[in-house]
Design a protein around this motif. Structure first.
Motif, PDB file in Angstrom:
ATOM      1  N   HIS A 181      46.936  47.793  45.723  1.00 37.36           N
ATOM      2  CA  HIS A 181      46.047  46.642  45.556  1.00 37.36           C
ATOM      3  C   HIS A 181      46.273  45.514  46.546  1.00 37.36           C
ATOM      4  CE1 HIS A 181      44.641  48.697  42.039  1.00 37.36           C
ATOM      5  NE2 HIS A 181      45.797  48.567  41.412  1.00 37.36           N
ATOM      6  N   GLY A 182      47.411  45.479  47.228  1.00 34.72           N
ATOM      7  CA  GLY A 182      47.597  44.491  48.281  1.00 34.72           C
ATOM      8  C   GLY A 182      47.610  43.052  47.780  1.00 34.72           C
ATOM      9  N   ALA A 183      47.052  42.143  48.572  1.00 35.84           N
ATOM     10  CA  ALA A 183      47.075  40.714  48.259  1.00 35.84           C
ATOM     11  C   ALA A 183      46.137  40.388  47.106  1.00 35.84           C
ATOM     12  CB  ALA A 183      46.670  39.909  49.491  1.00 35.84           C
ATOM     13  N   PRO A 184      46.347  39.257  46.431  1.00 34.62           N
ATOM     14  CA  PRO A 184      45.439  38.834  45.350  1.00 34.62           C
ATOM     15  C   PRO A 184      44.011  38.661  45.866  1.00 34.62           C
ATOM     16  CG  PRO A 184      47.415  37.460  45.403  1.00 34.62           C
ATOM     17  CD  PRO A 184      47.440  38.290  46.643  1.00 34.62           C
ATOM     18  N   ILE A 185      43.054  38.769  44.936  1.00 38.94           N
ATOM     19  CA  ILE A 185      41.654  38.534  45.327  1.00 38.94           C
ATOM     20  C   ILE A 185      41.159  37.181  44.828  1.00 38.94           C
ATOM     21  CG2 ILE A 185      41.137  40.995  45.448  1.00 38.94           C
ATOM     22  CD1 ILE A 185      39.659  40.726  42.767  1.00 38.94           C
ATOM     23  N   HIS A 186      41.967  36.481  44.005  1.00 39.63           N
ATOM     24  CA  HIS A 186      41.563  35.155  43.535  1.00 39.63           C
ATOM     25  C   HIS A 186      42.784  34.411  43.021  1.00 39.63           C
ATOM     26  CE1 HIS A 186      38.878  32.039  42.064  1.00 39.63           C
ATOM     27  NE2 HIS A 186      39.482  32.089  40.882  1.00 39.63           N
ATOM     28  N   LEU A 187      42.788  33.096  43.228  1.00 41.18           N
ATOM     29  CA  LEU A 187      43.825  32.210  42.697  1.00 41.18           C
ATOM     30  C   LEU A 187      43.143  31.022  42.041  1.00 41.18           C
ATOM     31  CD1 LEU A 187      44.882  33.296  45.736  1.00 41.18           C
ATOM     32  CD2 LEU A 187      46.899  31.973  45.088  1.00 41.18           C
ATOM     33  N   GLY A 188      43.713  30.563  40.929  1.00 41.34           N
ATOM     34  CA  GLY A 188      43.211  29.346  40.314  1.00 41.34           C
ATOM     35  C   GLY A 188      42.127  29.573  39.289  1.00 41.34           C
ATOM     36  N   ASP A 189      41.108  28.727  39.286  1.00 40.84           N
ATOM     37  CA  ASP A 189      40.082  28.650  38.251  1.00 40.84           C
ATOM     38  C   ASP A 189      39.511  30.026  37.883  1.00 40.84           C
ATOM     39  OD1 ASP A 189      37.965  28.072  36.587  1.00 40.84           O
ATOM     40  OD2 ASP A 189      37.057  26.571  37.910  1.00 40.84           O
ATOM     41  N   PRO A 190      39.806  30.532  36.678  1.00 36.56           N
ATOM     42  CA  PRO A 190      39.313  31.860  36.304  1.00 36.56           C
ATOM     43  C   PRO A 190      37.806  31.911  36.097  1.00 36.56           C
ATOM     44  CG  PRO A 190      40.495  30.840  34.465  1.00 36.56           C
ATOM     45  CD  PRO A 190      40.695  29.961  35.653  1.00 36.56           C
ATOM     46  N   SER A 191      37.185  30.767  35.785  1.00 38.01           N
ATOM     47  CA  SER A 191      35.741  30.775  35.525  1.00 38.01           C
ATOM     48  C   SER A 191      34.939  31.149  36.776  1.00 38.01           C
ATOM     49  CB  SER A 191      35.286  29.410  35.001  1.00 38.01           C
ATOM     50  OG  SER A 191      35.389  28.419  36.009  1.00 38.01           O
ATOM     51  N   LEU A 192      35.532  30.945  37.951  1.00 37.94           N
ATOM     52  CA  LEU A 192      34.830  31.262  39.193  1.00 37.94           C
ATOM     53  C   LEU A 192      34.627  32.763  39.370  1.00 37.94           C
ATOM     54  CD1 LEU A 192      36.525  28.727  41.654  1.00 37.94           C
ATOM     55  CD2 LEU A 192      34.321  28.519  40.488  1.00 37.94           C
ATOM     56  N   ILE A 193      35.415  33.577  38.659  1.00 34.69           N
ATOM     57  CA  ILE A 193      35.214  35.029  38.726  1.00 34.69           C
ATOM     58  C   ILE A 193      34.769  35.573  37.361  1.00 34.69           C
ATOM     59  CG2 ILE A 193      36.714  35.437  40.700  1.00 34.69           C
ATOM     60  CD1 ILE A 193      38.928  36.294  38.756  1.00 34.69           C
ATOM     61  N   GLY A 194      34.198  34.681  36.548  1.00 39.60           N
ATOM     62  CA  GLY A 194      33.561  35.118  35.320  1.00 39.60           C
ATOM     63  C   GLY A 194      34.464  35.270  34.108  1.00 39.60           C
ATOM     64  N   ILE A 195      35.685  34.760  34.178  1.00 40.58           N
ATOM     65  CA  ILE A 195      36.603  34.839  33.038  1.00 40.58           C
ATOM     66  C   ILE A 195      36.462  33.559  32.222  1.00 40.58           C
ATOM     67  CG2 ILE A 195      39.011  35.034  32.306  1.00 40.58           C
ATOM     68  CD1 ILE A 195      39.526  36.499  34.980  1.00 40.58           C
ATOM     69  N   LYS A 196      35.949  33.675  31.002  1.00 40.94           N
ATOM     70  CA  LYS A 196      35.664  32.487  30.188  1.00 40.94           C
ATOM     71  C   LYS A 196      36.898  31.970  29.460  1.00 40.94           C
ATOM     72  CE  LYS A 196      30.826  33.789  29.473  1.00 40.94           C
ATOM     73  NZ  LYS A 196      29.771  34.147  28.486  1.00 40.94           N
ATOM     74  N   ASP A 197      37.783  32.876  29.023  1.00 41.53           N
ATOM     75  CA  ASP A 197      38.944  32.467  28.229  1.00 41.53           C
ATOM     76  C   ASP A 197      40.168  33.212  28.739  1.00 41.53           C
ATOM     77  OD1 ASP A 197      40.835  31.774  26.372  1.00 41.53           O
ATOM     78  OD2 ASP A 197      39.680  32.399  24.609  1.00 41.53           O
ATOM     79  N   ILE A 198      41.030  32.531  29.479  1.00 40.22           N
ATOM     80  CA  ILE A 198      42.213  33.151  30.071  1.00 40.22           C
ATOM     81  C   ILE A 198      43.189  33.629  29.004  1.00 40.22           C
ATOM     82  CG2 ILE A 198      43.594  31.055  30.287  1.00 40.22           C
ATOM     83  CD1 ILE A 198      43.229  33.748  33.008  1.00 40.22           C
ATOM     84  N   SER A 199      43.078  33.074  27.799  1.00 40.28           N
ATOM     85  CA  SER A 199      43.993  33.466  26.720  1.00 40.28           C
ATOM     86  C   SER A 199      43.523  34.705  25.971  1.00 40.28           C
ATOM     87  CB  SER A 199      44.155  32.311  25.718  1.00 40.28           C
ATOM     88  OG  SER A 199      42.941  32.063  25.031  1.00 40.28           O
TER      89      SER A 199
END
Length: 257
Positions: A181-199
């Motif tokens: 999988h290599g390097a991350p594809i996103h850091l920070g605000d989860p809502s920017l990639i469609g994740i509504k509830d990180i918990s």
């Protein structure tokens, strides 16, 4: 323990849970098993989506022996837990798939981010789900995979919280492992990639995110399970999230630097 010893315990069903942190220094892999009629489409899907589905090994039709990654291993019984998807619906979770195996099935082993956790730990970067003895949290995103044949669906990501300075170092370390999988594809605000509830992860367990930490997201080999739900092949057998195939291949063989 050596990978062979762990696989024996898995085959005997003495280990039936997640494998993060096991067999340090050896490559772990996600598993997808399909009938031959869908294998070419899925092979093309992996080639078009190498961040989510970096291929490590593919068996011939009817073979359950991953000769490249672990000669003599048995994909039917040496994964701690399997999921059976029929027409896109998760129907069962079992510890052995010998009774489900058919003579035209093809096994795909896909790189797993558990492989680069040992280098992260060696670099002084804590891994929260290991500290808390939980499965890594995984989420469906709004990032579409590139379709191939019948296969399409959303990218799934795994998440590890860390301090910003550690995240920068984690990018440097994991970039050396493109086959897992290599390097991350996103850091920070989860809502920017469609994740509504990180918990509330879609797969795995929730972990603590401390003050001053950011969530760091890697493309994940559970993506084919989300794809199965949308594409609905007649049958797809996968590992249960977090329950990986442990190979005889060393992590160092996958490092590009």
């Amino acid at each position: 323990m050596r990978p062979q010893e762990i696989r024996t315990l898995i085959r005997e069903q003495q280990i039936t849970g997640q494998t993060s942190g096991m067999a340090k220094g050896f490559t772990q892999a996600n598993l997808v098993i399909l009938k031959q009629e869908h294998a070419l489409d899925f092979l093309l899907f992996c080639q078009r989506n190498p961040k989510s589905c970096p291929l490590l090994d593919v068996t011939g039709p009817g073979s359950y022996r991953p000769a490249k990654m672990a000669e003599g291993a048995d994909l039917r019984s040496e994964v701690p837990s399997y999921r059976i998807y029929k027409d896109g619906v998760l129907t069962e979770e079992v510890h052995d798939i010998t009774d489900y195996w058919e003579d035209d099935m093809v096994g795909f082993l896909i790189g797993c981010s558990f492989t680069f956790e040992a280098p992260l730990l060696a670099g002084g970067i804590p891994i929260r789900h290991i500290e808390e003895n939980r499965n890594v949290p995984m989420y469906k995103t709004n990032i579409p995979c590139t379709p191939a044949g019948i296969f399409e669906g959303p990218t799934v990501v795994s998440m590890r919280p860390m301090k910003a300075a550690d995240a920068i170092r984690a990018i440097q370390i994991t970039t050396r492992y493109p086959d897992v999988h290599g390097a991350p594809i996103h850091l920070g605000d989860p809502s920017l990639i469609g994740i509504k509830d990180i918990s509330a992860p879609d797969f795995g367990d929730s972990v603590t995110i401390n003050e001053g930490e950011i969530p760091v997201f890697w493309a994940c080999g559970v993506t084919p399970q989300a794809v199965a739900m949308e594409s609905k092949p007649s049958i797809m057998i996968t590992h249960s999230p977090g329950c990986m195939f442990i190979s005889d291949m060393k992590d160092s063989e996958l490092s590009v630097m």
